[in-house]
Design an enzyme around this catalytic site. Structure first.
Site, short mmCIF file in Angstrom:
data_model
loop_
_atom_site.label_atom_id
_atom_site.label_comp_id
_atom_site.label_asym_id
_atom_site.label_seq_id
_atom_site.Cartn_x
_atom_site.Cartn_y
_atom_site.Cartn_z
CB THR A 86 -0.88 0.13 1.26
OG1 THR A 86 -0.09 -0.14 2.49
CG2 THR A 86 -1.93 -1.07 0.99
CG PHE A 152 1.99 -4.58 15.17
CD1 PHE A 152 1.93 -3.19 15.04
CD2 PHE A 152 0.98 -5.42 15.36
CE1 PHE A 152 0.38 -2.55 15.38
CE2 PHE A 152 -0.38 -4.81 15.57
CZ PHE A 152 -0.64 -3.60 15.50
CB CYS A 263 6.26 0.96 8.04
SG CYS A 263 5.95 -0.76 7.49
CE LYS A 324 14.83 -2.33 10.66
NZ LYS A 324 13.97 -2.65 11.72
C1 UDX Z 1 8.38 -0.51 11.58
C2 UDX Z 1 7.82 -0.54 12.88
O1 UDX Z 1 8.52 -0.87 13.88
C3 UDX Z 1 6.85 -1.94 12.47
O2 UDX Z 1 6.19 -2.23 13.83
C4 UDX Z 1 6.09 -1.96 11.40
O3 UDX Z 1 4.84 -2.55 11.36
C5 UDX Z 1 6.91 -1.69 10.16
O4 UDX Z 1 7.57 -0.30 10.15
P1 UDX Z 1 10.66 -1.11 10.47
O5 UDX Z 1 10.39 -0.22 9.25
O6 UDX Z 1 11.25 -2.37 10.13
O7 UDX Z 1 9.47 -1.34 11.29
O8 UDX Z 1 11.93 -0.49 11.14
P2 UDX Z 1 12.04 0.17 12.84
O9 UDX Z 1 12.89 -0.82 13.50
O10 UDX Z 1 10.97 0.61 13.24
O11 UDX Z 1 12.83 1.56 12.43
C6 UDX Z 1 12.23 2.40 11.37
C7 UDX Z 1 13.31 3.79 11.41
O12 UDX Z 1 13.37 4.54 12.57
C8 UDX Z 1 14.49 3.33 10.94
O13 UDX Z 1 14.98 4.18 9.98
C9 UDX Z 1 15.28 3.43 12.28
O14 UDX Z 1 16.72 3.61 12.02
C10 UDX Z 1 14.69 4.67 12.76
N1 UDX Z 1 14.80 4.68 14.45
C11 UDX Z 1 14.26 3.64 15.11
C12 UDX Z 1 15.48 5.67 14.96
O15 UDX Z 1 15.99 6.57 14.33
N2 UDX Z 1 15.53 5.71 16.51
C13 UDX Z 1 14.94 5.01 17.20
O16 UDX Z 1 14.94 4.79 18.27
C14 UDX Z 1 14.41 3.59 16.31
#
Ligand code: UDX
Length: 453
Positions: A86, A152, A263, A324
């Protein structure tokens, strides 16, 4: 029980494989014949730790198969999960639901007997009912109920997140559908995973609310990092102190270059758009989005400032490109803003990512810089380094190694990976986010104040 998962992208594949691991018979369906051929041979198109082994194991056990044909599998399914993308719609910020409705039209003619149709994809509130009406239009005789069962899953830990979720959310219209979902998730609920039953609309909204809140939490700490920077406070310690308060929690309080991924950016955009079209002011979410976009550009200014305003003709080592660690995904990665800007400012870039090289090359272009084989090769002979993604391989580098491998020991760390004082002791000119520079920390007057606390 038999289930079909429509869409073999990241969410669909992890969902299908994990259900197979829990003992169900699973067919993963996708229109992309090339992808299905690769998957049938046990070859996984994405990098996700543990996924390849799990696919091969469950294929061998006869519980997992792949197909391009709805006619071949939908009729036998007790539940059909829709797990197609989506993305943000071109031209506005709404979620593009064309793949969702195409999947609904695709499965509708083949439904046989009572079937539970489940949306796994993240969809705006009200979409479940629209899917149901598409199915009814195509096949008025179909006997089915709609369920919203949001995922999630975090990339990099998706299998763990599926098997040990904080909660399973089921938004359903009927007791029959709830019962099917209960049976599907029984291996998890037996281990005390909370099973929350609610309405379709609430389940759809809860997914967006959770993602928007996490995005906001990250943005909050990033803004605190900005404030710490001009007030000699340390954002890592501020986050730790905040996180020890159980009402706040310690997760998602790491300062960084701005969140990316598949996401948070798209879901915050879609949620803000839903609110706008329903006449509700979701200012916190809008500000989160705006700040996050700006932050990625501000990181470029920070890098330039660390090199006295000019990087023209300098060679910079870029450590980490994916959004990440633990994934090869480049979607909305900070590197997509930072790398082209540094190149445009005249720097020669040495680029490296432990898992995302192929994706990065296709997103940034082969000519973005010199593509290196490992961290040391990247640092070697460079006039400075910029760490964008906090892979373990970079954490493992000692300050002394960094100092002696770079030509000039200047490091800009956008993830606060290294210890400020150790970098200073090794002779590295080190910039990180929201932490006082070593000279301030070691200044006797500051030390005395800290010790007196
Ligand atoms: C996210 C959600 O966590 C998950 O539940 C969902 O359904 C899909 O989207 P994801 O995108 O895989 O997961 O990564 P996530 O670990 O949440 O990190 C997202 C972004 O936030 C990354 O760029 C990460 O580097 C950043 N981040 C995360 C930070 O900058 N600081 C933090 O403390 C945590």
């Amino acid at each position: 029980m038999n289930i079909v998962v429509v869409g073999s992208g990241y969410v669909g594949l992890v969902t299908g494989v994990c259900f197979a691991e829990l003992g169900l018979r699973v067919t993963c369906m996708d229109h992309d014949a090339g992808k299905i051929d690769r998957l049938t041979m046990g070859d996984i198109p994405i990098y996700e730790p543990g996924l390849q082994n799990l696919v091969r194991f469950n294929q061998k056990a006869g519980r997992l198969s792949f197909t391009t044909e709805a006619a071949a599998c939908i009729g036998q399914a007790d539940a059909v999960f829709i797990a197609v993308g989506t993305p943000t719609r071109k031209g506005d910020n709404h979620a593009d639901l064309q793949y969702i409705f195409a999947a609904a039209r695709d499965i509708a003619p083949h439904l046989r007997g009572y079937t539970t149709v489940v949306t796994k994809s993240t969809v705006p509130v009200g979409t479940g009912r629209r899917i149901a009406s598409v199915i009814r239009d195509v096949n008025p005789a179909a006997s089915f109920d709609m369920v919203s069962n949001p995922e999630f899953l975090r990339e990099g830990t998706a299998i763990h997140d599926f098997m040990r979720p904080d909660r399973v959310v089921v938004g359903a219209e009927s007791p029959e559908a709830v019962e099917v979902m209960r049976r599907l998730y029984e291996p998890l609920t037996r281990q005390d995973v909370p099973f929350v039953v609610t309405t379709l609309e609430t389940a759809e909204m809860a997914k967006y609310a959770a993602n928007a809140f996490l995005a906001m939490k990250i943005t909050f700490i990033n803004q605190m990092a900005d404030l710490c920077e001009v007030s000699q406070a340390n954002v890592n310690d501020v986050a730790k102190i905040m996180g020890l308060d159980k009402r706040i929690g310690s997760k998602f309080l790491r300062a960084g270059p701005g969140y990316g991924g598949s996401c948070f950016p798209k879901d915050t955009r879609a949620l803000a758009e839903t609110a706008r079209s329903l006449g509700v002011d979701l200012g916190l979410v809008s500000q989160t989005m705006t700040y996050n976009d700006t932050r990625k550009h501000k990181m470029v200014d920070r890098i330039l400032a660390s090199f006295q305003g000019s990087i023209s003709g300098k060679t910079l080592a870029i450590l980490g490109l994916t959004f990440k660690p633990g994934t090869d995904d480049m979607r909305d990665a900070a590197s997509l803003v930072i790398v082209p800007a540094l190149k445009a400012a005249g720097a020669h870039l040495k680029l490296y990512d432990p898992k995302g090289m192929e994706e990065a090359q296709s997103c940034l272009g082969d000519d973005a810089g010199e593509w290196c084989a490992n961290a040391l090769d990247t640092l070697s002979g460079a006039d400075g380094a910029v760490l964008i993604t906090e892979w373990d391989e970079f954490r493992a580098l000692s300050p002394e190694t960094i100092a002696k491998t770079l030509k000039y020991p200047v490091v800009v760390d956008l993830r606060n990976v290294y210890d400020v004082e150790s970098m200073a002791s090794a002779g590295v000119t080190y910039t990180s986010l929201g932490r006082p520079v070593a000279s301030v920390l070691s200044a006797p007057v500051v030390r005395a104040k800290i010790e007196a606390l």
